[in-house]
Design an enzyme around this catalytic site. Structure first.
Site, mmCIF file in Angstrom:
data_model
loop_
_atom_site.group_PDB
_atom_site.id
_atom_site.type_symbol
_atom_site.label_atom_id
_atom_site.label_comp_id
_atom_site.label_asym_id
_atom_site.label_seq_id
_atom_site.Cartn_x
_atom_site.Cartn_y
_atom_site.Cartn_z
ATOM 1 N N ARG A 46 21.421 104.110 53.390
ATOM 2 C CA ARG A 46 22.692 104.762 53.105
ATOM 3 C C ARG A 46 22.375 106.069 52.403
ATOM 4 O O ARG A 46 21.280 106.250 51.844
ATOM 5 C CB ARG A 46 23.524 103.906 52.164
ATOM 6 C CG ARG A 46 24.024 102.621 52.787
ATOM 7 C CD ARG A 46 24.964 101.929 51.815
ATOM 8 N NE ARG A 46 25.315 100.610 52.262
ATOM 9 C CZ ARG A 46 26.277 100.347 53.166
ATOM 10 N NH1 ARG A 46 26.952 101.337 53.736
ATOM 11 N NH2 ARG A 46 26.551 99.104 53.508
ATOM 12 N N ASP A 93 9.866 114.377 44.878
ATOM 13 C CA ASP A 93 9.982 114.327 46.330
ATOM 14 C C ASP A 93 8.697 114.885 46.936
ATOM 15 O O ASP A 93 8.731 115.794 47.743
ATOM 16 C CB ASP A 93 11.195 115.177 46.737
ATOM 17 C CG ASP A 93 11.745 114.740 48.089
ATOM 18 O OD1 ASP A 93 11.265 113.738 48.624
ATOM 19 O OD2 ASP A 93 12.647 115.427 48.604
#
Lengths: 494, 494
Positions: free
Chosen positions: B198, B259
């Protein structure tokens, strides 16, 4: 929303409680709300939100505050407050850049430290900042960090041109020289408002040991009063909020065991600047089981202290001391206090190494006094100790801070750790000795700890007692004995 | 101690509650106890301890468990349990070494990941591990991390020699190619059990968009059944616990915005290995506002994927795609689902860029089939889409997963963002567009989002609509409109 005190203690986190039903929030909104800002314009705090599914604790229209959150907000029950999702501190952008390997400028570091001192960072975010910095701080960044940490706290001012301090970087059990240096320096007449920490990972801090004899938890005005009267104080620094950012950083550094020179220097110097010191002696013990393990490392650390102190306008002296073994005989608050008082009383059996070290350090501190002829500091320290002037100064200090009338005693349980061979003690591991003393109960149990019967260089017979473990409980003694059985911390060469 | 459920939800933390008085604990012991391990030999959990000063919640002799802690422990109320100070995970020693700059070996990384998946690390400790690794992982460490992450989760097995998958590294709004590629590949007959996430920071994930049409929250046996029947599935991966360590790591990576390529590759490949994939196509969009900003970076990432996949025994293909602007027209679950279905239905006004990209990717996946003549994958994909076979496969998939009968609608509030000049669209900022769509309410409000009327290269007149913001509420619309007013995300050159 009206505030209501909830009798739940979630220290060190602030927690707020809200009923799931009846306040018009949807589950998605609660998810977004995990961290909230609560206040009424007059006072504000950040808190973690816990959702309550039972009206025993709360009514709709009220927001519950855990004990710490209620105290920190400081508004009475029933006060109308509003709350909203806590804004993300803008300075986290800088932390992200630091993670990416950037160098930060002074204002960026200042903003990070301001947010940390304002409890706007989560432990996770603080950990990220510390790890991103560990090993990757320029001296300029370290200076900015030190300044920022000193600036966010309380800054103390004294009516004296020279305000001296001494600080040992720690790691050596039993090393309670401050409690001897401070009365010597006070007897001489220099101002020395010494604040110390409690032990966090060691068996005792100066504040824990001093607490055996006197109150150390002094509010700022009480502390100032003692200094005015006695030239000095030996107080717990935690009470006076000298470096609130450091207190928060330490709460994350300890569990992660982040202990870089840069963090250490910034932490120490920020507190000294905030405490109003002008002249500072730093003691760096060097030894195989100390924090600093080689001369080379010690020199790097010294240069860092010198650079920072220069920029901060602090007069600095650095001394390297023997960090190869514990200092004195006792380890743990009561046992250390006994050693300290024996030195101050000039007892014949006072530990010589503790006495010699304290005299050397006191001499270096006294050299800060322009009135002292260069090189005469040590002799002056000897004179003040030998004459009983230092003991008198200590007794006055104890009275001024608040003498403890029922002194805590050495723990009632003990166990002797003996040498397995005949030979000579060639090494004592500071870490192991500290861990055994902590397992025995120090510093919480004031009378728990270790009494060292032999030091490095001493000959020992087979079966002779190397040290005695003291404890207040059988369990404490058993823990300590088990570790000592597995690894005594002594190396005896036959 | 008997356990008692306490109606307080402290997600994502486990919390245990203990009365301060009446249980025989001293304040010092409570301090040490902050993190405790609770259990009865059969089941154990770790929890943070909150101290209760009010008997409304608890009686002496009982230990309260917050809702999540009670659920995770899974024992009935009244069960006798014991608790103790939570042991410090031994693997934190390795984290400390990593902070100090060491390289860790495979078993050390495996132990860290096992402890993280077992909820034995605090967010602070996870943050420390991630930051210490960010920018400082060797390929060997990344491989060990990937393997360790795949090993601690559920590993799925399929009755097929070839199990294909595709994965886009993300960052481009509207890029819903999986929902077109999967039905094409399923229609061809290859096995493609696609699990997706999601949205966490984007306006919609594949799982959010698919959920507009069908149930995506499938338990493992239901998921396997759909794959057996339809060759494929388009399900939410969160349900099947493929990489529990990754789920924990992501909960810390997101707020810290860590990241790195290494974390990304380990996260993606560990899930693919756990999902039983044998052949994998990785889509790396490259563009000035994409996750990968240059060809050079893209090549470094490709090489990392290739190295890891080779060692893991995965057949890998990597494709660089245009990441300079959003894909398709709609951004947000309902609007994206509309675009996807238009492509599958071969509607004349279906977004061409979405169609072309999906066909190219489907062609590359089909090339994994040994039965396909080399270079014929694209033609086969065109054939399956053009003939309606892909649409039919999608309809069957929707039915197999559970068709939603009342489809969510586009939000009832809208606002048009218009060009201030006459000229040509020369850039669209993916970040800004994503933020505006999220402020409008996507992905929680399924029908919220953005409809792009013009893409890069289009000529626009002054006042012409660049895009339309849709929202379910006036507040959502206002937030999005305000941001769009400050920065539309479009660059129009006159």
């Amino acid at each position: 929303m009206k505030i209501k005190a909830v009798a739940i203690d979630t220290h060190p986190e602030n927690t707020a409680f809200l009923l799931r039903e009846g306040n018009g929030y949807s589950p998605e909104q609660f998810q977004a709300l995990r961290k909230i800002e609560i206040g009424n314009g007059e006072a504000t705090i950040l808190a973690t939100l816990a959702i309550v599914d039972d009206t025993c604790l709360l009514d709709p229209g009220t927001i519950g505050l855990g004990e710490q959150a209620f105290r920190r907000l400081g508004l009475p029950e029933g006060t109308e407050v509003t709350f909203r999702q806590a804004p993300v501190p803008h300075s986290l952008e800088y932390v992200r850049r630091k993670i990416d390997g950037d160098t930060l400028d002074d204002t960026e570091i200042a903003e990070i430290i301001k947010d940390i001192a304002g409890y706007r960072y989560s432990p996770m975010e603080i950990g990220a900042f510390l790890v991103a910095c560990a090993g990757f701080m320029t001296t300029q960044e370290t200076l900015a960090l030190t300044r920022a940490m000193a600036d966010v706290g309380r800054v103390m001012r004294w009516d004296a041109d020279i305000v001296v301090d001494k600080h040992c970087i720690g790691g050596i059990p039993g090393n309670r020289t401050s409690m001897i240096v401070v009365p010597i320096v006070a007897a001489h007449g220099l101002t020395m408002p010494k604040t110390s920490s409690r032990a966090i990972t060691s068996p005792s801090g100066t504040a824990d040991t001093m607490e055996v004899l006197a109150t150390v938890d002094l509010a700022e005005d009480r502390l100032a009063e003692v200094v005015r009267k006695e030239n000095a104080v030996l107080a717990w620094g935690g009470r006076v909020n000298l470096s609130p950012a450091d207190d928060v950083l330490i709460s994350v550094e300890r569990p992660l065991r982040i202990d870089t020179f840069e963090q250490m220097a910034a932490s120490i110097l920020s507190k000294k600047v905030a405490a109003g010191s002008t002249h500072l002696l730093i003691d760096i013990p060097v030894g195989p089981t100390a924090k600093v393990r080689s001369k080379r490392e010690a020199i790097r650390l010294r240069k860092l202290f010198e650079y920072l102190a220069g920029k901060l306008g602090l007069v600095l002296d650095v001394v390297f001391t023997d960090g190869s073994q514990p200092v004195g005989r006792g380890i743990g608050p009561v046992l250390e206090a006994r050693d300290v008082m024996a030195v101050l009383r000039n007892d014949a059996d006072a530990p010589i190494d503790l006495r010699d070290r304290a005299l050397m350090l006191a001499g270096r501190v006294l050299e800060f006094d322009p009135a002292i002829v260069g090189g005469r500091g040590y002799a002056r320290a000897m004179e003040l100790l030998g004459s009983g002037a230092a003991l008198k100064a200590m007794e006055r200090l104890i009275d001024a801070q608040g003498r403890r009338h029922s002194l805590p005693q050495v723990g009632g349980y003990h166990h002797d750790v003996c040498s397995l061979f005949e030979g000579k003690v060639i090494a004592i591991d500071c870490h192991t000795i500290a861990r055994i003393a902590r397992l025995a109960g120090a510093p919480m149990d004031k009378g728990a700890g270790i009494d060292l019967m032999h030091k490095v260089g001493d000959p020992v017979r087979r079966g002779e007692v190397l040290y005695r473990i003291h404890a207040h409980s059988e369990t404490g003694l058993a823990y300590a004995r088990d570790l000592a059985g597995a690894s005594s911390g002594y190396v005896v060469q036959s």
